[in-house]
Write an enzyme that holds these catalytic residues in place. Structure first.
Site, short mmCIF file in Angstrom:
data_model
loop_
_atom_site.label_atom_id
_atom_site.label_comp_id
_atom_site.label_asym_id
_atom_site.label_seq_id
_atom_site.Cartn_x
_atom_site.Cartn_y
_atom_site.Cartn_z
N LYS A 143 0.81 -1.23 0.00
CA LYS A 143 0.00 0.00 0.00
C LYS A 143 0.85 1.28 0.00
O LYS A 143 0.45 2.27 -0.59
CB LYS A 143 -0.96 0.01 1.19
CG LYS A 143 -2.07 -1.01 1.07
CD LYS A 143 -3.05 -0.88 2.22
CE LYS A 143 -4.07 -2.02 2.19
NZ LYS A 143 -5.04 -1.90 3.27
N ALA A 195 -0.04 1.89 15.47
CA ALA A 195 0.40 3.14 14.83
C ALA A 195 1.14 2.84 13.53
O ALA A 195 1.98 3.61 13.09
CB ALA A 195 1.31 3.91 15.79
N GLY A 196 0.79 1.70 12.91
CA GLY A 196 1.38 1.35 11.62
C GLY A 196 0.53 1.87 10.47
O GLY A 196 -0.30 2.78 10.65
P1 ATR Z 1 0.07 -2.52 9.19
O1 ATR Z 1 0.51 -1.95 7.87
O2 ATR Z 1 -0.85 -3.71 9.10
O3 ATR Z 1 -0.43 -1.47 10.11
P2 ATR Z 1 2.62 -2.34 10.48
O4 ATR Z 1 2.79 -1.02 9.81
O5 ATR Z 1 3.75 -3.31 10.50
O6 ATR Z 1 1.42 -3.15 9.84
O7 ATR Z 1 2.14 -2.05 11.98
C1 ATR Z 1 1.94 -3.08 12.91
C2 ATR Z 1 1.32 -2.50 14.17
O8 ATR Z 1 1.01 -3.59 15.06
C3 ATR Z 1 2.25 -1.57 14.93
O9 ATR Z 1 1.47 -0.60 15.60
C4 ATR Z 1 2.92 -2.52 15.92
O10 ATR Z 1 3.43 -1.91 17.09
P3 ATR Z 1 4.93 -1.27 17.08
O11 ATR Z 1 4.80 0.05 16.37
O12 ATR Z 1 5.27 -1.10 18.53
O13 ATR Z 1 5.80 -2.25 16.36
C5 ATR Z 1 1.75 -3.40 16.29
N1 ATR Z 1 2.15 -4.70 16.82
C6 ATR Z 1 2.72 -5.73 16.15
N2 ATR Z 1 2.95 -6.77 16.97
C7 ATR Z 1 2.52 -6.40 18.20
C8 ATR Z 1 2.47 -7.04 19.48
N3 ATR Z 1 2.92 -8.28 19.66
N4 ATR Z 1 1.95 -6.34 20.51
C9 ATR Z 1 1.47 -5.10 20.35
N5 ATR Z 1 1.49 -4.43 19.16
C10 ATR Z 1 2.00 -5.07 18.11
#
Ligand code: ATR
Length: 274
Positions: free
Chosen positions: A66, A129-130
């Site tokens: 995306k 926040a991703g």
């Molecule tokens: P997407 O494009 O689907 O949003 P991403 O940009 O990789 O994927 O974002 C993943 C999100 O899930 C982030 O907010 C991540 O938190 P961090 O910014 O701290 O990495 C969150 N996330 C992934 N694994 C996690 C976990 N085990 N516990 C809590 N948050 C998690």
């Protein structure tokens, strides 16, 4: 003539988008053909150009492309610009590739129209926040909530995301531990990827009650741990199937000029999923 569309992602075999769009074609009596296309980060841009060259009208873009799709487009809608990501490309008549992001509109349509939860003056908590979280910020703020708070494992990312949108409304950001002692939120949206691994963010029970809607942006046959937790707090829980359908309807509108009556699509989709 058949208008052709595809969804490009990696992996892509499990995408429900073809089913949803073919159903929309039937409901609106449009002749469309909607397929799946697998790409790699290396050939994603060329895949889009080839698709356009073949005379197709548009495509959807899903994970993990995306953000890459922004650079493939020659024009961007305001939503795509703000989101920094594109999930819908329209091959315009003038030959330009126009990028849109319908994810946030789809989420808001599902919450407001299908779940019947108005967002105006409500307290909204967005987890994550991703890219997924960023994509829904502007459409959520457009509904004029009392507060949109972003909570994330990495607090600094939530603070940064909030600062990117603070011209659009009352928005704040922080870590999960800051939620301790917070009042109940009317809507809690899980935009983290943690459900996919069978986990959930560490959340205090005090933030959800019978008045809350807990919305998991992922979908599957079973409740996610986040949905189960929210139900144990008395909240109403739902998954992201409605968002999938509503964002698809927004894409269909961009391409075909008509928004399908999504309500008629749900029974067939639930049947297919079960
Ligand atoms: P997407 O494009 O689907 O949003 P991403 O940009 O990789 O994927 O974002 C993943 C999100 O899930 C982030 O907010 C991540 O938190 P961090 O910014 O701290 O990495 C969150 N996330 C992934 N694994 C996690 C976990 N085990 N516990 C809590 N948050 C998690």
């Amino acid at each position: 003539m058949i208008n052709r569309y595809t969804v490009i992602g990696q992996p892509i075999a499990h995408s429900l988008s073809p089913v949803v769009h073919q159903l929309f074609g039937e409901l609106t009596q449009r002749r469309i053909l909607y397929t799946r296309t697998e790409a790699s980060p290396e050939n994603f841009a060329q895949t889009v150009l080839d698709w356009q060259q073949s005379g197709a009208r548009g495509c959807n873009v899903t994970a993990p492309f995306k953000e890459l799709a922004v650079d493939v487009c020659e024009r961007l809608s305001a939503n795509a610009q703000r989101a920094g990501s594109v999930n819908t490309i329209h091959m315009h008549r003038d030959g330009k590739r126009v990028g849109h992001n319908t994810d946030g509109l789809g989420l808001v349509a599902d919450i407001v129209a299908n779940q019947r939860r108005p967002l105006e003056s409500k307290r909204i908590l967005l987890l994550g926040a991703g890219g997924a979280a960023r994509g829904v910020m502007a459409p959520l703020l457009a509904k004029k909530p009392a507060l949109l708070h972003v909570a994330n494992r990495t607090a600094s990312k939530a603070e940064h995301l909030a600062s990117l949108f603070d011209d659009l409304g009352p928005v704040s950001g922080g870590g999960f531990e800051q939620l301790e002692g917070e009042a109940v939120f009317d809507v809690i949206i899980n935009a983290t990827t943690v459900s996919m691994n069978g986990g959930m963010p560490p959340l205090p029970d005090s933030i959800a009650s019978h008045q809350s809607l807990a919305y998991d942006m992922t979908y599957g046959r079973q409740d996610t741990p986040f949905m189960s937790w929210s139900k144990s707090c008395g909240a109403t829980a739902c998954n992201g199937l409605g968002m999938l359908v509503e964002q698809a309807a927004e894409s269909f509108l961009i391409w075909e000029g008509v928004r399908p009556k999504t309500r008629m699509a749900f029974p067939r989709l639930r049947e297919l999923l079960s």
